[in-house]
Enzyme design. Structure first.
Site, PDB file in Angstrom:
ATOM      1  N   ALA A 120       0.823  -1.212   0.000  1.00  0.00           N
ATOM      2  CA  ALA A 120       0.000   0.000   0.000  1.00  0.00           C
ATOM      3  C   ALA A 120       0.856   1.259   0.000  1.00  0.00           C
ATOM      4  CB  ALA A 120      -0.938  -0.008   1.205  1.00  0.00           C
ATOM      5  N   SER A 124       5.781  -1.439   4.401  1.00  0.00           N
ATOM      6  CA  SER A 124       5.727  -2.622   5.261  1.00  0.00           C
ATOM      7  C   SER A 124       7.069  -3.350   5.218  1.00  0.00           C
ATOM      8  CB  SER A 124       4.587  -3.542   4.845  1.00  0.00           C
ATOM      9  OG  SER A 124       4.757  -3.960   3.509  1.00  0.00           O
ATOM     10  N   ASP A 169      12.467   5.289   3.739  1.00  0.00           N
ATOM     11  CA  ASP A 169      11.535   4.414   4.457  1.00  0.00           C
ATOM     12  C   ASP A 169      12.160   3.842   5.727  1.00  0.00           C
ATOM     13  OD1 ASP A 169      10.189   4.919   2.146  1.00  0.00           O
ATOM     14  OD2 ASP A 169      10.335   2.889   1.345  1.00  0.00           O
TER      15      ASP A 169
HETATM   16  C1  GLA Z   1       9.846   3.992  -2.082  1.00  0.00           C
HETATM   17  C2  GLA Z   1      11.320   3.894  -1.737  1.00  0.00           C
HETATM   18  C3  GLA Z   1      11.824   5.180  -1.087  1.00  0.00           C
HETATM   19  C4  GLA Z   1      11.454   6.404  -1.918  1.00  0.00           C
HETATM   20  C5  GLA Z   1       9.974   6.360  -2.314  1.00  0.00           C
HETATM   21  C6  GLA Z   1       9.621   7.458  -3.277  1.00  0.00           C
HETATM   22  O1  GLA Z   1       9.081   4.090  -0.911  1.00  0.00           O
HETATM   23  O2  GLA Z   1      11.573   2.811  -0.879  1.00  0.00           O
HETATM   24  O3  GLA Z   1      13.210   5.107  -0.878  1.00  0.00           O
HETATM   25  O4  GLA Z   1      12.270   6.503  -3.031  1.00  0.00           O
HETATM   26  O5  GLA Z   1       9.608   5.120  -2.889  1.00  0.00           O
HETATM   27  O6  GLA Z   1       9.762   8.695  -2.689  1.00  0.00           O
END
Ligand code: GLA
Length: 383
Positions: A120, A124, A169
């Site tokens: 999503a 996760s 992330d």
């Molecule tokens: C994913 C990647 C992040 C980032 C986003 C876009 O979540 O894991 O590192 O690049 O896409 O901003």
């Protein structure tokens, strides 16, 4: 509660008391596809988690159990294998990094569960990686710093999951703080917490339930296109090492004549890096009207120039963009599906969710899920 259940399952399966860790998923207010370009991001950890329960074994075995998939895997440190299953990738990827970095660990038992919706765009996978590396660091007393754990989790995603993700992330999952947004400079890794007080407003995620199977290859391709843009500029301006160092004039002058597609990708990124810096100024002034407008601009760029949106995400944005109660909205995360993030006047939220759910069903035949998000602490031990 989930954490009580996972403890119970662990004791039933392995007969010892586990060490337990939880690690959250993340949102990102603005700054999308900027992290791997040395730009800024504005993420926060949310109240959805991966939970890990673990304890040492006397041998080299790694015995894993996923509560949510009701699946087990037995492998070992010396021959890491996922047996074709998906969920162990994010656990074993981290073990692989620990082994490669010569940290001394023995075998372990581990039970995983979580409530971060999978696929999503709420990271996760990062939540599982961060929970695992944090738990193993505690369990084996490895003394790894948080930032090193973040880097190892990111690298495990590159090397074990095959997605060349940026650092956002894992960073947000590890470093999140309750009611704070993190402004992270992905070039220097300097960061600052911003108090998150949107009086009268709510953050609402609308989950399209679209999971794009090509998302990871398209993601890697976008990253390669950005690198190509940098390489073209570098032939003329050797001091440019990432799109953070580039500007629109360089793109016009060097990239456009050589590769129109790469130009469009880079243009989005250069604008988004600038927009994120300006959005942080809005945030400091508590100006969510101006902040929200930037979110809509980000969506436009992600959809038309970076081309990582999809019909369902675009539909949801179209539905709210002329609604005065919605200050800002855009697709969030890597793209090709997942959620939109919306800043909405509090008292209109229930009505709006009801209305959009109905329209979304008629338009796409799919169900819409809405999550009203609260901002929470990052990875921590459960005591
Ligand atoms: C994913 C990647 C992040 C980032 C986003 C876009 O979540 O894991 O590192 O690049 O896409 O901003």
């Amino acid at each position: 509660m989930m954490e009580q259940n996972i403890k119970k399952v662990f004791i039933e399966k392995f007969g010892t008391i586990p060490l337990m860790v939880k690690s959250p998923g993340r949102i990102n207010l603005i700054g999308e596809h900027t992290d791997y370009n040395g730009g800024f991001v504005l993420p926060a950890a949310i109240d959805k988690y991966a939970f890990v329960a673990t304890q040492k074994r006397d041998d080299e075995g790694i015995h894993l159990f996923s509560v949510d998939f009701n699946e087990s895997l037995e492998t070992s440190i010396t021959g890491l294998s996922t047996n074709g299953m998906h969920w162990p990738v994010y656990i074993l990827g981290v073990v692989d990094q620990l082994v490669k970095s010569k940290y001394h660990i023995t075998g372990f038992n581990l039970v995983l569960s979580g409530n971060v919706p999978i696929g999503a765009g709420l990271s996760s996978s990062a939540s599982v990686e961060c929970a695992t590396v944090f738990a193993l660091n505690e369990l084996f007393n490895l003394g790894i710093s948080k930032i090193e754990m973040v880097k190892m989790a990111q690298k495990s995603e590159h090397e074990f999951a095959g997605v060349k993700c940026g650092i956002m992330d894992q960073f947000a999952s590890m470093f999140g703080q309750e009611n704070k947004l993190i402004r992270l400079d992905c070039r220097s890794l300097e960061f600052e917490y911003f108090p998150f007080n949107m009086a009268g407003l709510k953050l609402v995620l609308l989950d399209t339930h679209v999971k794009h199977s090509l998302a990871s290859s398209a993601y890697n391709q976008r990253r390669a296109q950005c690198e190509k843009g940098v390489a073209i500029i570098q032939q003329h301006q050797p001091q440019v090492h990432s799109l953070r160092d580039a500007n629109l004039q360089m793109l016009d002058q060097y990239v456009l004549p050589e590769d129109e597609l790469v130009f469009r990708r880079c243009k989005y990124v250069v604008n988004e890096i600038e927009r994120t810096i300006n959005a942080c100024v809005d945030l400091q002034k508590n100006d969510f009207i101006s902040f929200g407008k930037k979110m809509f601009q980000t969506h436009e760029g992600l959809s038309k120039e970076y081309e990582v949106s999809c019909a369902e995400l675009d539909f949801l944005i179209d539905q709210v963009k002329d609604n005065n109660a919605v200050l800002g909205a855009r697709m969030m995360g890597g793209g090709f599906g997942g959620c939109t993030i919306n800043v909405i006047n509090e008292n209109t939220v229930p009505e709006l969710i009801e209305d959009l759910t109905e329209k979304y069903k008629i338009e796409t035949g799919k169900n819409l899920s809405a999550y009203i998000v609260s901002v929470q602490n990052g990875t921590e031990l459960i005591v």
